[in-house]
Design an enzyme around this catalytic site. Structure first.
Site, PDB file in Angstrom:
ATOM      1  CB  THR A  24      -0.945   0.024   1.208  1.00 13.70           C
ATOM      2  OG1 THR A  24      -0.206   0.234   2.416  1.00 13.70           O
ATOM      3  CG2 THR A  24      -1.729  -1.280   1.314  1.00 13.70           C
ATOM      4  N   GLY A  25       0.342   2.307  -0.597  1.00  7.36           N
ATOM      5  CA  GLY A  25       1.101   3.554  -0.684  1.00  7.36           C
ATOM      6  C   GLY A  25       2.358   3.392  -1.490  1.00  7.36           C
ATOM      7  CG  ASN A  27       1.699   6.979  -5.017  1.00  3.25           C
ATOM      8  OD1 ASN A  27       1.092   6.497  -4.075  1.00  3.25           O
ATOM      9  ND2 ASN A  27       1.974   8.267  -5.105  1.00  3.25           N
ATOM     10  CB  SER A  28       5.681   8.640  -3.777  1.00  2.00           C
ATOM     11  OG  SER A  28       4.821   8.753  -2.657  1.00  2.00           O
ATOM     12  N   GLY A  29       8.017   7.353  -2.367  1.00  3.90           N
ATOM     13  CA  GLY A  29       8.696   7.184  -1.093  1.00  3.90           C
ATOM     14  C   GLY A  29       9.034   5.753  -0.744  1.00  3.90           C
ATOM     15  N   GLY A 136      -8.295 -14.381   4.063  1.00  7.00           N
ATOM     16  CA  GLY A 136      -8.487 -15.666   3.394  1.00  7.00           C
ATOM     17  C   GLY A 136      -7.504 -15.876   2.270  1.00  7.00           C
ATOM     18  CE1 TYR A 176       2.359   9.424  10.884  1.00  5.21           C
ATOM     19  CE2 TYR A 176       3.974   9.984  12.573  1.00  5.21           C
ATOM     20  CZ  TYR A 176       3.640   9.341  11.391  1.00  5.21           C
ATOM     21  OH  TYR A 176       4.593   8.599  10.731  1.00  5.21           O
TER      22      TYR A 176
END
Length: 313
Positions: A24-25, A27-29, A136, A176
């Site tokens: 997940t996430g 697209n960058s970093g 699953g 956060y």
């Protein structure tokens, strides 16, 4: 080898051919580096990001440096539980690895369409729901792993069960920190439940130390915080390539026990090559694990089942 000298690097990742991973996430970093290196090692990587165009561009950037990489862009908005369900339904039937990497940091106060504070929703509840909905498919693999990315800032966090959505008052950094502490508690309780069920699933966590990514600037809308973070990234932070190593270590090193937490091995865990580290004492409160899990089930409507039965708190 570098790994034998305590300098484990991406080149030390074991062969990942035949494994299917969701990041997940991505697209960058840190997520982009994680996806790229898993693909370089031979994994099929489902590339989850909020925007289709950004995901496609990131996938193309991986293909440009890793010829033959198998990367599949997919849209996932962790702040929207309906979209989390849609992503999970479309995911491959068997998953070997789930990297819960995406997150937002120090964002202005926002509430999702389901009524959740955005940082708690994106960083914790979205990943809680996603993991449960994919369970699953993970259990269909012989040795599944879930790696959840936390932060050094979990040490300042508190799980405020009386005000999880910050309705009485909002601190962008406090929210956060709470979400990053929740990430660790989720990791540890998932492992407890998997063990109780006799499952082969391993749940581990990692943190990147102080890594230079766009997370800092993307989260805040305060110009002085953007300026301060930009200076800090330039002067003190390690690269995203180094910051992703703890996640890659937790995801791929054989024989790591469930519940392992990995971070940089340098001073104050802010930078350096990965090693097994310890979390703040509050992260090991088993009563809080169970309570957070039960609350998360109620809020998301997602219940975990191992081989057809639920594991009780």
């Amino acid at each position: 080898m570098a790994a034998e000298r305590g300098r484990w690097a991406a080149a030390d990742i074991p062969d990942q051919r035949g494994r299917v991973a969701v990041v997940t996430g991505a697209n960058s970093g840190l997520g982009l580096v994680t996806a790229r290196e898993l693909a370089r090692a031979g994994a099929r990587v489902v590339f989850a990001s909020r925007g289709a165009e950004k995901g496609q561009a990131a996938a193309a950037s991986i293909a440009a440096v890793v010829p033959g990489a198998t990367v599949e862009p997919a849209v996932l908005d962790l702040a929207d539980l309906d979209k989390v369900r849609a992503f999970a339904e479309a995911a491959p039937d068997r998953l070997d690895l789930l990297i819960n990497n995406a997150g937002i940091m120090a964002a202005p106060h926002r509430v999702t369409k389901h009524g959740f504070e955005s940082q708690f929703a994106t960083n914790h509840l979205g990943h809680f729901a996603l993991t449960g909905l994919l369970l699953g498919k993970l259990l269909a693999a012989p040795a599944p792993r879930v790696v959840t990315v936390s932060s050094l800032m979990h040490r300042g966090g508190t799980i405020d069960f009386d005000d999880l959505q910050s309705e009485r008052g909002y601190s962008r950094w406090g929210a956060y920190q709470q979400s990053k502490l929740a990430n660790l508690m989720f990791c540890f309780e998932l492992q407890r439940r998997a063990t109780e069920a006799g499952s082969a699933l391993l749940s581990l966590a990692a943190h990147p130390g102080y890594a230079a990514t766009n997370l800092q600037a993307a989260g805040t809308d305060r110009f002085y915080e953007r300026w301060f973070m930009a200076i800090g990234n330039r002067l003190f932070a390690q690269s995203a390539d180094m910051g992703a190593l703890p996640t890659l270590y937790a995801a791929t090193v054989p024989d790591l026990p469930g519940g392992t937490y990995v971070g940089p091995g340098g001073r104050n865990e802010q930078r350096g090559y990965p090693k097994v580290v310890g979390a703040a004492g509050k992260a090991y409160d088993e009563q809080a694990w169970r309570r957070l899990w039960e609350v998360s089930e109620t809020l998301t409507g997602v219940h975990y089942e191992f081989d057809g039965h639920r594991v009780a708190a």
